[in-house]
Design an enzyme around this catalytic site. Structure first.
Site, PDB file in Angstrom:
ATOM      1  N   THR A   1     -41.277  17.985 -56.780  1.00  0.00           N
ATOM      2  CA  THR A   1     -42.165  17.892 -57.916  1.00  0.00           C
ATOM      3  C   THR A   1     -41.186  19.184 -59.017  1.00  0.00           C
ATOM      4  OG1 THR A   1     -44.144  18.863 -59.101  1.00  0.00           O
ATOM      5  CG2 THR A   1     -43.355  19.812 -56.771  1.00  0.00           C
ATOM      6  N   ASP A   2     -41.503  18.786 -60.440  1.00  0.00           N
ATOM      7  CA  ASP A   2     -41.124  19.669 -61.137  1.00  0.00           C
ATOM      8  C   ASP A   2     -41.727  21.184 -61.181  1.00  0.00           C
ATOM      9  OD1 ASP A   2     -43.597  18.904 -62.008  1.00  0.00           O
ATOM     10  OD2 ASP A   2     -42.766  18.378 -64.415  1.00  0.00           O
TER      11      ASP A   2
ATOM     12  N   TYR B   1     -49.741  25.175 -53.987  1.00  0.00           N
ATOM     13  CA  TYR B   1     -49.122  23.647 -53.872  1.00  0.00           C
ATOM     14  C   TYR B   1     -47.714  23.892 -54.265  1.00  0.00           C
ATOM     15  CZ  TYR B   1     -47.398  19.345 -55.604  1.00  0.00           C
ATOM     16  OH  TYR B   1     -46.529  18.207 -55.638  1.00  0.00           O
TER      17      TYR B   1
ATOM     18  N   LYS C   1     -44.197  23.147 -51.986  1.00  0.00           N
ATOM     19  CA  LYS C   1     -43.132  22.554 -52.182  1.00  0.00           C
ATOM     20  C   LYS C   1     -42.088  23.009 -52.179  1.00  0.00           C
ATOM     21  CE  LYS C   1     -43.488  18.473 -52.728  1.00  0.00           C
ATOM     22  NZ  LYS C   1     -43.440  16.979 -51.895  1.00  0.00           N
TER      23      LYS C   1
HETATM   24  P1  NAD Z   1     -51.110  11.767 -52.601  1.00  0.00           P
HETATM   25  O1  NAD Z   1     -51.858  13.109 -52.265  1.00  0.00           O
HETATM   26  O2  NAD Z   1     -51.678  10.490 -53.471  1.00  0.00           O
HETATM   27  O3  NAD Z   1     -50.788  11.154 -50.930  1.00  0.00           O
HETATM   28  C1  NAD Z   1     -50.140  11.877 -50.156  1.00  0.00           C
HETATM   29  C2  NAD Z   1     -50.383  11.007 -48.882  1.00  0.00           C
HETATM   30  O4  NAD Z   1     -49.698  11.722 -47.822  1.00  0.00           O
HETATM   31  C3  NAD Z   1     -51.477  10.419 -48.409  1.00  0.00           C
HETATM   32  O5  NAD Z   1     -51.466   9.029 -48.072  1.00  0.00           O
HETATM   33  C4  NAD Z   1     -51.759  11.156 -47.236  1.00  0.00           C
HETATM   34  O6  NAD Z   1     -52.750  10.503 -46.244  1.00  0.00           O
HETATM   35  C5  NAD Z   1     -50.487  11.500 -46.598  1.00  0.00           C
HETATM   36  N1  NAD Z   1     -50.374  12.807 -45.717  1.00  0.00           N
HETATM   37  C6  NAD Z   1     -50.818  13.869 -46.071  1.00  0.00           C
HETATM   38  N2  NAD Z   1     -50.690  14.630 -44.959  1.00  0.00           N
HETATM   39  C7  NAD Z   1     -49.962  13.962 -44.021  1.00  0.00           C
HETATM   40  C8  NAD Z   1     -49.453  14.055 -42.592  1.00  0.00           C
HETATM   41  N3  NAD Z   1     -49.468  15.264 -41.993  1.00  0.00           N
HETATM   42  N4  NAD Z   1     -48.816  13.146 -42.029  1.00  0.00           N
HETATM   43  C9  NAD Z   1     -48.836  11.986 -42.706  1.00  0.00           C
HETATM   44  N5  NAD Z   1     -49.283  11.705 -43.980  1.00  0.00           N
HETATM   45  C10 NAD Z   1     -49.979  12.796 -44.526  1.00  0.00           C
HETATM   46  O7  NAD Z   1     -49.786  12.077 -53.158  1.00  0.00           O
HETATM   47  P2  NAD Z   1     -49.041  11.426 -54.379  1.00  0.00           P
HETATM   48  O8  NAD Z   1     -49.336  11.730 -55.511  1.00  0.00           O
HETATM   49  O9  NAD Z   1     -48.598  10.157 -54.057  1.00  0.00           O
HETATM   50  O10 NAD Z   1     -47.426  12.334 -53.919  1.00  0.00           O
HETATM   51  C11 NAD Z   1     -46.420  12.165 -53.188  1.00  0.00           C
HETATM   52  C12 NAD Z   1     -45.372  13.044 -53.239  1.00  0.00           C
HETATM   53  O11 NAD Z   1     -44.811  13.025 -54.396  1.00  0.00           O
HETATM   54  C13 NAD Z   1     -45.943  14.280 -52.770  1.00  0.00           C
HETATM   55  O12 NAD Z   1     -45.063  14.753 -51.995  1.00  0.00           O
HETATM   56  C14 NAD Z   1     -45.871  15.010 -54.040  1.00  0.00           C
HETATM   57  O13 NAD Z   1     -45.672  16.281 -53.946  1.00  0.00           O
HETATM   58  C15 NAD Z   1     -44.721  14.328 -54.738  1.00  0.00           C
HETATM   59  N6  NAD Z   1     -44.756  14.250 -56.251  1.00  0.00           N
HETATM   60  C16 NAD Z   1     -46.065  13.887 -56.862  1.00  0.00           C
HETATM   61  C17 NAD Z   1     -46.094  13.698 -58.118  1.00  0.00           C
HETATM   62  C18 NAD Z   1     -47.516  13.241 -58.794  1.00  0.00           C
HETATM   63  O14 NAD Z   1     -47.564  13.350 -59.953  1.00  0.00           O
HETATM   64  N7  NAD Z   1     -48.363  12.561 -58.073  1.00  0.00           N
HETATM   65  C19 NAD Z   1     -45.144  14.296 -59.076  1.00  0.00           C
HETATM   66  C20 NAD Z   1     -44.057  14.572 -58.525  1.00  0.00           C
HETATM   67  C21 NAD Z   1     -43.837  14.750 -57.113  1.00  0.00           C
HETATM   68  O1  DAU Z   2     -45.772  17.804 -62.256  1.00  0.00           O
HETATM   69  C1  DAU Z   2     -45.807  17.210 -61.345  1.00  0.00           C
HETATM   70  C2  DAU Z   2     -47.162  17.332 -60.569  1.00  0.00           C
HETATM   71  O2  DAU Z   2     -48.082  16.690 -61.038  1.00  0.00           O
HETATM   72  C3  DAU Z   2     -47.354  16.619 -59.194  1.00  0.00           C
HETATM   73  O3  DAU Z   2     -46.360  17.647 -58.181  1.00  0.00           O
HETATM   74  C4  DAU Z   2     -48.609  16.991 -58.537  1.00  0.00           C
HETATM   75  O4  DAU Z   2     -48.613  16.488 -57.312  1.00  0.00           O
HETATM   76  C5  DAU Z   2     -49.445  16.453 -59.312  1.00  0.00           C
HETATM   77  O5  DAU Z   2     -51.035  16.646 -58.918  1.00  0.00           O
HETATM   78  C6  DAU Z   2     -49.548  16.824 -60.805  1.00  0.00           C
HETATM   79  O6  DAU Z   2     -49.889  18.285 -60.950  1.00  0.00           O
HETATM   80  P1  DAU Z   2     -50.966  18.739 -62.322  1.00  0.00           P
HETATM   81  O7  DAU Z   2     -51.645  19.649 -61.962  1.00  0.00           O
HETATM   82  O8  DAU Z   2     -49.898  18.784 -63.485  1.00  0.00           O
HETATM   83  O9  DAU Z   2     -51.771  17.185 -62.285  1.00  0.00           O
HETATM   84  P2  DAU Z   2     -53.342  17.244 -62.558  1.00  0.00           P
HETATM   85  O10 DAU Z   2     -53.653  15.858 -62.832  1.00  0.00           O
HETATM   86  O11 DAU Z   2     -54.019  18.106 -61.708  1.00  0.00           O
HETATM   87  O12 DAU Z   2     -53.528  18.207 -64.150  1.00  0.00           O
HETATM   88  C7  DAU Z   2     -52.796  17.760 -65.104  1.00  0.00           C
HETATM   89  C8  DAU Z   2     -53.077  18.610 -66.267  1.00  0.00           C
HETATM   90  O13 DAU Z   2     -54.777  18.270 -66.701  1.00  0.00           O
HETATM   91  C9  DAU Z   2     -52.946  20.076 -65.794  1.00  0.00           C
HETATM   92  O14 DAU Z   2     -52.549  20.831 -67.044  1.00  0.00           O
HETATM   93  C10 DAU Z   2     -54.635  20.385 -65.495  1.00  0.00           C
HETATM   94  C11 DAU Z   2     -55.529  19.390 -66.361  1.00  0.00           C
HETATM   95  N1  DAU Z   2     -56.627  19.104 -65.953  1.00  0.00           N
HETATM   96  C12 DAU Z   2     -56.710  18.319 -64.637  1.00  0.00           C
HETATM   97  C13 DAU Z   2     -57.795  18.180 -64.115  1.00  0.00           C
HETATM   98  C14 DAU Z   2     -57.988  17.538 -62.800  1.00  0.00           C
HETATM   99  C15 DAU Z   2     -57.743  19.055 -66.664  1.00  0.00           C
HETATM  100  O15 DAU Z   2     -57.813  19.981 -67.807  1.00  0.00           O
HETATM  101  N2  DAU Z   2     -59.014  18.589 -66.165  1.00  0.00           N
HETATM  102  C16 DAU Z   2     -59.139  18.402 -64.939  1.00  0.00           C
HETATM  103  O16 DAU Z   2     -60.287  18.030 -64.575  1.00  0.00           O
END
Ligand code: NAD
Ligand code: DAU
Length: 368
Positions: A133-134, A159, A163
């Site tokens: 992640t960033d 978190y 990471k």
């Molecule tokens: P998510 O929380 O939706 O999914 C995570 C998955 O990992 C789930 O299916 C969960 O069951 C599985 N998991 C958790 N613990 C586990 C374990 N011990 N063994 C096997 N499986 C396990 O997450 P996401 O948003 O899909 O993110 C996926 C990856 O991408 C993460 O590593 C996250 O840090 C990274 N990432 C996410 C974002 C974003 O915006 N969502 C951005 C950048 C990077």
């Molecule tokens: O930047 C990449 C990351 O983006 C990933 O690594 C994470 O897994 C992913 O969850 C996400 O993190 P953020 O904390 O940026 O995402 P989130 O959707 O939780 O929040 C986005 C922005 O919105 C943040 O500034 C917090 C704000 N927010 C979030 C929630 C859930 C609100 O204002 N209200 C809310 O209820």
């Protein structure tokens, strides 16, 4: 042709990646390993579970005998590691699981891969691709240049710290043991199958239910939003063209303050209700169904502790070295996403188990 292990393949990005890969790499065999935590849902894969090239395994990345046997039995030569605890707010409420899964879990996976890929003393053909992640780079000021691969690590939440630790372990396994690794550090993803705790699906879910739309702080925190399909392409490009040992920043060139995102979602849902009057029968609590503004649900709430102000990505290296460019514009991506959530509320209901539904009920006031 590759035999891939995708960890976390039942989560948001994982599900999108599995489907994208089956469509775009038809000769490859995929094993999904997922522990099915609250964030993982095998039902999100139900349309592909019977696919001849897909094996779904319910298990934990920390289960070393299981991982080693999967790597051997399926002759895995590529691991794409997504499994993680991923929600910042949950890491503030309880950091332990984040250390357990993101740090210990990643290390278990690296150890198992090293054992199997190097068991005869000579490395087999392999690649370990780590999805990060960033957020590991910390927080930017308004006028700071965007993050790039040279930005020093400065994680601020449990978190992002977990990471960052996992990124360092991947780097160390390359530097010390010669494992062939690549890492991508990506910005905020949005799109189908995202659990309704993250900003965009939470806001859409609450608009449709007439519940308050919680804005942390002043709503001016900035994120760089990327459609999940572009992230999937970026991962595939890093695997195909990335230099071993390198990291690549993947972003959408699409910075926006949270309040703009929430206003846009409110507006888009109103447009859908205007075009399709039957929606008000399906969502009787949505303000748009009564001809009212969805923005009436906006509620400023206490800020997230340690809330990072701004994230932005400079994807120049990824563009030059692996040919990555985001293809989906925010306008089309968000429109498609709104339609997906409107059409898939049964999925939202299914993934919100009883405890999560109760949590939503208790935490967000009903405004209908
Ligand atoms: P998510 O929380 O939706 O999914 C995570 C998955 O990992 C789930 O299916 C969960 O069951 C599985 N998991 C958790 N613990 C586990 C374990 N011990 N063994 C096997 N499986 C396990 O997450 P996401 O948003 O899909 O993110 C996926 C990856 O991408 C993460 O590593 C996250 O840090 C990274 N990432 C996410 C974002 C974003 O915006 N969502 C951005 C950048 C990077
Ligand atoms: O930047 C990449 C990351 O983006 C990933 O690594 C994470 O897994 C992913 O969850 C996400 O993190 P953020 O904390 O940026 O995402 P989130 O959707 O939780 O929040 C986005 C922005 O919105 C943040 O500034 C917090 C704000 N927010 C979030 C929630 C859930 C609100 O204002 N209200 C809310 O209820």
């Amino acid at each position: 042709m590759s035999n891939l292990l995708i960890t976390g393949g039942a989560g948001f990005i994982g599900v999108n990646l599995v489907k994208w890969w089956l469509e775009n790499h038809t000769a490859d065999n995929i094993v999904v390993l997922d522990a099915l935590t609250y964030a993982g849902n095998a039902t999100s894969l139900e349309d592909v579970l019977g696919h001849a090239n897909l094996n779904f395994i319910h298990g934990d990345i920390k289960d070393t005998p299981l991982v080693e046997s999967l790597l051997r039995d399926h002759d895995i030569d590529l691991i794409i590691h997504l499994a993680a605890e991923s929600h910042v707010d949950r890491s503030i409420e309880g950091p332990d699981e984040f250390i357990d899964t993101n740090v210990i879990g990643t290390h278990s996976l690296l150890k198992a891969a090293r054992t199997v890929w190097c068991e005869s003393g000579t490395w087999r053909k392999h690649r370990f691709h780590h999805v990060s992640t960033d957020e590991v780079y910390g927080s930017l000021g308004e006028d700071d240049p965007p993050f790039c691969e040279m930005t020093p690590y400065a994680p601020n939440s449990p978190y992002s710290a977990s990471k960052a630790a996992s990124d360092h372990l991947v780097r160390a396994y390359h530097h010390t043991f010669g494992m062939e690794v690549t890492t991508t550090n990506c910005s905020n993803n949005y799109g189908p199958y995202q659990f309704p705790e993250k900003l965009i699906p939470l806001i859409l879910t609450n608009i449709l239910r007439g519940k308050e739309l919680p804005i942390y702080g002043d709503g001016m925190n900035v994120r760089d939003w990327l459609h999940v399909s572009d992230h999937c392409r970026g991962i595939a490009m890093a695997v195909a063209h990335g230099r071993v040992g390198e990291t690549y920043c993947i972003g959408g060139r699409n910075e926006a303050p949270n309040l703009d995102i929430v206003n846009e979602l409110c507006h888009q849902v109103e447009e859908r209700f205007e075009k399709n009057p039957r929606l008000k029968d399906s969502f009787p609590h949505c303000p748009a169904g009564r001809g009212e503004k969805n923005t009436s649900l906006i509620t400023y709430v206490t800020d997230r502790p340690g809330h990072d102000r701004r994230y932005a990505i400079d994807p120049t290296k990824a563009s030059k070295e692996i040919g990555y460019e985001p293809l989906m514009t925010f306008v089309s991506g968000i429109s498609e996403t709104v339609d997906w959530y409107l059409g898939n509320q049964s999925w939202v209901e299914r993934v919100m188990d009883g405890s999560y539904r109760t949590w939503i009920e208790n935490n967000y006031q009903d405004r209908s």
